[in-house]
Design an enzyme around this catalytic site. Structure first.
Site, PDB file in Angstrom:
ATOM      1  N   LYS A 206       0.984  -1.100   0.066  1.00 51.75           N
ATOM      2  CA  LYS A 206       0.079   0.104  -0.076  1.00 51.75           C
ATOM      3  C   LYS A 206       0.778   1.148  -0.164  1.00 51.75           C
ATOM      4  O   LYS A 206       1.610   1.623   1.217  1.00 51.75           O
ATOM      5  CB  LYS A 206      -0.861   0.011   1.226  1.00 51.75           C
ATOM      6  CG  LYS A 206      -1.729   1.176   1.538  1.00 51.75           C
ATOM      7  CD  LYS A 206      -3.147   1.029   0.823  1.00 51.75           C
ATOM      8  CE  LYS A 206      -3.959   2.254   0.935  1.00 51.75           C
ATOM      9  NZ  LYS A 206      -4.947   2.607   0.042  1.00 51.75           N
TER      10      LYS A 206
ATOM     11  N   LYS B 273     -14.257  -3.516  -1.578  1.00 53.78           N
ATOM     12  CA  LYS B 273     -15.600  -3.357  -1.014  1.00 53.78           C
ATOM     13  C   LYS B 273     -16.469  -4.517  -1.171  1.00 53.78           C
ATOM     14  O   LYS B 273     -17.186  -4.766  -0.380  1.00 53.78           O
ATOM     15  CB  LYS B 273     -16.299  -2.196  -1.755  1.00 53.78           C
ATOM     16  CG  LYS B 273     -15.508  -1.036  -1.642  1.00 53.78           C
ATOM     17  CD  LYS B 273     -16.219   0.277  -2.438  1.00 53.78           C
ATOM     18  CE  LYS B 273     -15.447   1.394  -2.473  1.00 53.78           C
ATOM     19  NZ  LYS B 273     -14.957   2.177  -1.339  1.00 53.78           N
TER      20      LYS B 273
HETATM   21  P1  ADP Z   1     -13.430   5.326  -1.856  1.00 50.00           P
HETATM   22  O1  ADP Z   1     -12.519   6.365  -1.058  1.00 50.00           O
HETATM   23  O2  ADP Z   1     -14.893   5.531  -1.695  1.00 50.00           O
HETATM   24  O3  ADP Z   1     -13.031   3.857  -1.123  1.00 50.00           O
HETATM   25  P2  ADP Z   1     -12.219   3.975  -4.192  1.00 50.00           P
HETATM   26  O4  ADP Z   1     -11.806   4.919  -5.130  1.00 50.00           O
HETATM   27  O5  ADP Z   1     -11.425   3.266  -3.118  1.00 50.00           O
HETATM   28  O6  ADP Z   1     -13.106   5.074  -3.285  1.00 50.00           O
HETATM   29  O7  ADP Z   1     -13.082   3.031  -4.796  1.00 50.00           O
HETATM   30  C1  ADP Z   1     -14.281   3.669  -5.930  1.00 50.00           C
HETATM   31  C2  ADP Z   1     -13.591   3.509  -7.084  1.00 50.00           C
HETATM   32  O8  ADP Z   1     -13.751   2.271  -7.508  1.00 50.00           O
HETATM   33  C3  ADP Z   1     -14.616   3.996  -8.210  1.00 50.00           C
HETATM   34  O9  ADP Z   1     -14.361   5.504  -8.354  1.00 50.00           O
HETATM   35  C4  ADP Z   1     -14.286   3.277  -9.666  1.00 50.00           C
HETATM   36  O10 ADP Z   1     -13.485   4.124 -10.159  1.00 50.00           O
HETATM   37  C5  ADP Z   1     -13.435   2.229  -9.082  1.00 50.00           C
HETATM   38  N1  ADP Z   1     -14.023   1.041  -9.310  1.00 50.00           N
HETATM   39  C6  ADP Z   1     -13.151   0.032  -9.647  1.00 50.00           C
HETATM   40  N2  ADP Z   1     -14.097  -1.265 -10.126  1.00 50.00           N
HETATM   41  C7  ADP Z   1     -15.314  -0.792 -10.260  1.00 50.00           C
HETATM   42  C8  ADP Z   1     -16.305  -1.357 -10.548  1.00 50.00           C
HETATM   43  N3  ADP Z   1     -16.530  -2.877 -10.702  1.00 50.00           N
HETATM   44  N4  ADP Z   1     -17.760  -0.823 -10.611  1.00 50.00           N
HETATM   45  C9  ADP Z   1     -17.735   0.284 -10.118  1.00 50.00           C
HETATM   46  N5  ADP Z   1     -16.498   1.161  -9.810  1.00 50.00           N
HETATM   47  C10 ADP Z   1     -15.447   0.533  -9.671  1.00 50.00           C
HETATM   48 MG    MG Z   2     -11.214   3.039  -1.261  1.00 49.76          MG
END
Ligand code: ADP
Ligand code: MG
Length: 316
Positions: free
Chosen positions: A131, A279
């Site tokens: 990370k 997630k």
């Molecule tokens: P957070 O700060 O909410 O954790 P992240 O950037 O870690 O945000 O995660 C959200 C991002 O995941 C979205 O902006 C999108 O670009 C990305 N993403 C990756 N794979 C997918 C998917 N299969 N469907 C939707 N979004 C996705």
């Molecule tokens: Mg995130």
């Protein structure tokens, strides 16, 4: 004890920083006010809400400030950075949320809990730190800090070198009993910020902070399970989850079952590592531990998603 439905809302980076070119405290308050407004809608709908927040950019700011003032002041270790962000982000969220609830005629207390999360010393993540944190460095500085400070460093997509730390799985939320009592007492609790302050226990159970980062979605799933939440609601920058994300076959989905989610995760290419994949893993953990439903959507669509009209729902 309250009889309302209990939910955990995990809010992502976009709830505090909407424009990476404007990261002032004022802008962070504005962004938090908007997200708190949508959380207030859920409370008004009759949900008992517990909030978990991310802290990636804010930890980056503290590390940069610490680096820049290195000749005058002590540096700030990562566990303390997380603690600092839990305090500041908790403050920003709770001040705005109390105001929002009061405007709705709801006199609910809102409180932030500085939260430690125990991780396993033997977690395989410690053998493969991945990370990235902090600022970019050139190759010489990266080599120097690796040798002098024992950092793990890695090259980040041709943009330079960065320190990398482990992202171990959460094992135990140390303050979980206090959080549960506050939830049962009717408080809106903000806790496990940034995934929690990572700590390890020695043989006698004494805790020490470690340089690691716990994924906030995984930690939110653990909290949801521990406090008996029926729903885990993940607020992020996309309104729905997509299959074949980022390809010309991309397809937004309204609903997945637990077994769909597991099958698509196993296929490997639908959900990106480090963003959507954690997630979906968190959702799977929560549903397998007895949770009823998970929701992934934006702050703006939270209330509509809880009512089943927006977002992606994943059900057992
Ligand atoms: P957070 O700060 O909410 O954790 P992240 O950037 O870690 O945000 O995660 C959200 C991002 O995941 C979205 O902006 C999108 O670009 C990305 N993403 C990756 N794979 C997918 C998917 N299969 N469907 C939707 N979004 C996705
Ligand atoms: Mg995130």
């Amino acid at each position: 004890m309250s009889e309302r439905e209990r939910v955990v809302v995990a809010i992502g980076g976009n709830s505090l920083i909407t424009d990476p070119d404007n990261v002032s405290i004022e802008a962070q308050f504005d962004a938090a006010r908007e997200t708190d407004h949508h959380i207030g809608e859920l409370v008004e709908q009759g949900l008992d809400v517990t909030v978990v927040h991310g802290n990636g950019p804010q930890v980056g700011f503290i590390l940069l400030r610490s680096e820049l003032s290195r000749h005058r002041l002590h540096e700030i270790p990562l566990d303390v950075c997380v603690a600092d962000t839990q305090g500041a982000i908790g403050y920003i969220l709770q001040q705005n949320l109390v105001d929002d609830l009061r405007a709705r005629g709801l006199e609910r207390g809102v409180v932030s809990v500085v939260t430690q999360v125990e991780v396993d010393r033997d977690d395989p993540a410690f053998a493969a730190p991945s990370k990235p944190i902090g600022s970019f460095m050139d190759a010489d500085e990266a080599a120097r800090r690796r040798d002098e400070e024992g950092w793990d460093v890695a090259e980040d997509a041709n943009r330079g070198w960065r320190r990398v730390v482990a992202s171990p799985r959460p094992r135990r939320i140390v303050e979980v009993d206090a959080i549960r009592h506050l939830v049962e007492g009717g408080f809106v609790v903000i806790s496990v910020g940034g995934g929690g302050i990572p700590v390890v226990a020695d043989e006698r159970g004494e805790l020490t902070g470690v340089a690691a980062v716990i994924d906030k979605d995984h930690a939110a799933a653990m909290l949801a399970r521990d406090i008996g939440a029926t729903r885990l609601i993940i607020s992020t920058s996309v309104e729905q989850v997509a299959l074949h994300f980022g390809t010309d076959r991309q397809e937004w989905v309204d609903h997945l079952t637990l077994s769909d989610a597991k099958a698509y995760l196993a296929e490997g290419h639908h959900f990106k590592a480090g963003s959507m994949a954690p997630k979906i893993e968190a959702v799977i953990d929560f549903l397998e531990a007895g949770g009823e439903e998970a929701i992934i959507t934006t702050p703006q669509q939270l209330a509509a998603a809880v009512a089943g009209r927006r977002g992606t729902r994943i059900t057992r």
